[in-house]
Design an enzyme around this catalytic site. Sequence first.
Site, short mmCIF file in Angstrom:
data_model
loop_
_atom_site.label_atom_id
_atom_site.label_comp_id
_atom_site.label_asym_id
_atom_site.label_seq_id
_atom_site.Cartn_x
_atom_site.Cartn_y
_atom_site.Cartn_z
N THR A 58 0.84 -1.19 0.00
CA THR A 58 0.00 0.00 0.00
C THR A 58 0.88 1.24 0.00
O THR A 58 1.93 1.28 0.64
CB THR A 58 -0.94 0.01 1.21
N ASP A 59 0.44 2.26 -0.70
CA ASP A 59 1.23 3.46 -0.91
C ASP A 59 1.15 4.38 0.30
O ASP A 59 0.43 4.12 1.27
CB ASP A 59 0.71 4.17 -2.17
N LYS A 60 1.87 5.48 0.23
CA LYS A 60 1.89 6.48 1.30
C LYS A 60 0.46 6.94 1.63
O LYS A 60 -0.33 7.24 0.75
CB LYS A 60 2.73 7.68 0.85
#
Length: 416
Positions: A137-139
Amino acid sequence: MFKVRLLLSLAKYQQTPKKNGCLFKVLSTLSPESTADQLLKRPHEENKDEDSVERATKRLRTDEEHAEDGKRYPKKKVALLLAYSGKGYYGMQRNYRNSQFITIEDDLVTALIKSGCIPEDYGDEMKKMSFQRCARTDKSVSAAGQLVSLKLRLIEDVIEKINNHLPPQIRALGLKRVTKGFNSKNLCDARTYSYMLPTVAFAPKDYDTGNIAAFRLEPETLERVNSLFALYKGTHNFHNFTSQKTPTDPSARRYIMEMSCGEPFVRSNCEFAVITVRGQSFMMHQIRKMIGLVIAVIKGYATEKMIERSWEQEKADIPKAPGLGLVLEKVHFDQYNKRFGGDGLHERLEWDHLEETIKAFKEAHIYPTIVETECQEGSMVNWMATLPIHNFEASSSKPQDNGQKQDNADEGNDSD
């Protein structure tokens, strides 16, 4: 004194090789380092030897402790269910080259060590524990149903002890034994994400965004939104919805099973809605760009044809919606469950019994963070202000970054 006597004796034996033939043969096979040179070592060299012995002793003691713990709590392959709020974290995956950017895995690995689930010296080498996350999962992206697979010691009250060393916004929810060859990423059949956003995102482009609390989404607009999301269903070439993918890259083709926006609801006097998308897998930023393009079409910056044109060979300028509202809801292991779920040794990787716990976590940590941050910082409203700078009619042979710096760039490009 002992070394001096030994050196003198050595000199004597070397002068009379015939009388001491056997000893001479033994000494002659030794290297200079192992005879006279060793006897003439300086004090700092002796200290080095002592340090080496100390390190070796410490290593031996650690190995013995690991062996003792291993006998009492043998390492077993498990699937660990996690939930977390991603605000303040630079994504899920650890990044050793940028250790100043804290990720979810940084805190998770620390908790696993402190709880005694994994050896301390394995913290920087999680491959030894066969560690794998289901989705990167991204920032700022959150999760209500993230799954990691790894080998760990099944200590008593393992979930409770892990959570004792985690911050409140990260929770271990459940654990199940899995097969030795289980890999949470490779064996995942599908992933379901949700995206919570203020409905003002679908307002006309001339709407006064300074008064987002007054906006209410019309049923006709919601219907059109869902007709656009329905275009994504099926297999398409999503090379324009991520970075570092060419139009001919087979991995850019992704299968979308469903995508729709639910009925609006009010939180903190502002209207929100939740978009749900399920697919086999997603590339980095893919979901956020899929949503960003639909918003651009609804607001009149792009035409509906732009969606279908984005799957063609030409490079297209696709806006990327903020990461704040994105949540990994659930990961699916249908084939694994079918093969191993009924073998009498392993459980099905389903978590229906934790549904209320997951819901409570989202209500306590994920939804309030999204709503409060949106109302205070206006991430969606600020992002909408950048839509006019995109050129939705232009195409280029080179990727366009639109002046936006990528967050937590991921060479694997495997998930949003």
